[in-house]
Scaffold this active site. Structure first.
Site, PDB file in Angstrom:
ATOM      1  N   CYS A 104       0.848  -1.132  -0.091  1.00 62.22           N
ATOM      2  CA  CYS A 104       0.058   0.089   0.027  1.00 62.22           C
ATOM      3  C   CYS A 104       0.865   1.191  -0.158  1.00 62.22           C
ATOM      4  CB  CYS A 104      -0.839  -0.197   1.196  1.00 62.22           C
ATOM      5  SG  CYS A 104      -1.547   1.554   1.529  1.00 62.22           S
ATOM      6  N   CYS A 107       0.138   3.665   2.591  1.00 64.66           N
ATOM      7  CA  CYS A 107       0.871   3.383   3.961  1.00 64.66           C
ATOM      8  C   CYS A 107       2.100   3.560   4.192  1.00 64.66           C
ATOM      9  CB  CYS A 107       0.515   1.864   4.103  1.00 64.66           C
ATOM     10  SG  CYS A 107      -1.299   1.192   3.877  1.00 64.66           S
TER      11      CYS A 107
END
Length: 204
Positions: A104, A107
């Site tokens: 991600c 993230c």
């Protein structure tokens, strides 16, 4: 996952990361933006994670307060070194709990901000806990985190914690829990450093 599914996931990940990089190039002063990667959590079968068609869509990150203060559900997970981590370990302390994954991009962009938050508010007792939803073994997640220089606590999310705090359909999803063990705020998407600090201050 089958080899075909893995190849498709890898291709979609590269496409999503390119889009996210373009969004982040807009600079830190714009509104918080997030690139959502949708993922089916219910029903959830471990160790196999069923992924939905991945949506590389840029959305405005809209922080949402919990309807009234809700007590954070208890949980017990495994840290990357195998030790057990319980929410009760942090009784009386503010907790920022972030669901994330190595694939991600938002993230990954959040990691330095969470590290800085832990360092800034540690004297007040703040705990930052990252819960990885990766299918990879903890050792692989640990290598990834070490490469990024992550210093805050990391553990592996399991079905119990995903059920308790879910459904977690997009990541990053971040929970802000005050010293009384109440969920003050739940945010889906990337949070810029200034907003992250402001939300953390609400916990004290």
């Amino acid at each position: 996952m089958t080899a075909k599914t893995t190849r498709a996931l890898s291709r979609d990940t590269r496409d999503a990361d390119k889009l996210c990089d373009a969004v982040q190039a807009r600079g830190p002063r714009g509104p918080p933006l997030t690139l959502e990667r949708n993922r089916i959590v219910r029903p959830l079968a471990f160790p196999t994670v069923i992924c939905a068609a991945l949506c590389a869509a840029v959305l405005l990150c809209e922080p949402a307060r919990a309807g009234g203060s809700k007590t954070a559900p208890p949980f017990s997970v495994r840290a990357l070194d195998g030790r057990v981590v319980r929410l009760s370990d942090f009784k009386g302390r503010a907790v920022v709990m972030d669901f994330w994954a190595t694939w991600c991009q938002p993230c990954r962009a959040s990691m330095p901000h969470l590290d800085a938050l832990q360092e800034r508010f540690e004297p007040q007792g703040l705990v930052v806990l990252g819960l990885s939803i990766d299918d990879q073994p903890p050792a692989a997640v640990r290598r990834f985190a070490d490469k990024l220089g992550v210093r805050f606590r990391l553990a592996m999310a399991d079905e119990q914690v995903l059920d308790a705090y879910g459904p977690i359909r997009s990541i990053p999803t971040t929970f802000f829990i005050n010293r009384r063990g109440e969920i003050v705020r739940r945010v889906v998407g990337y949070i810029d450093p200034e907003t992250l600090e402001a939300y953390a201050r609400e916990l004290f």
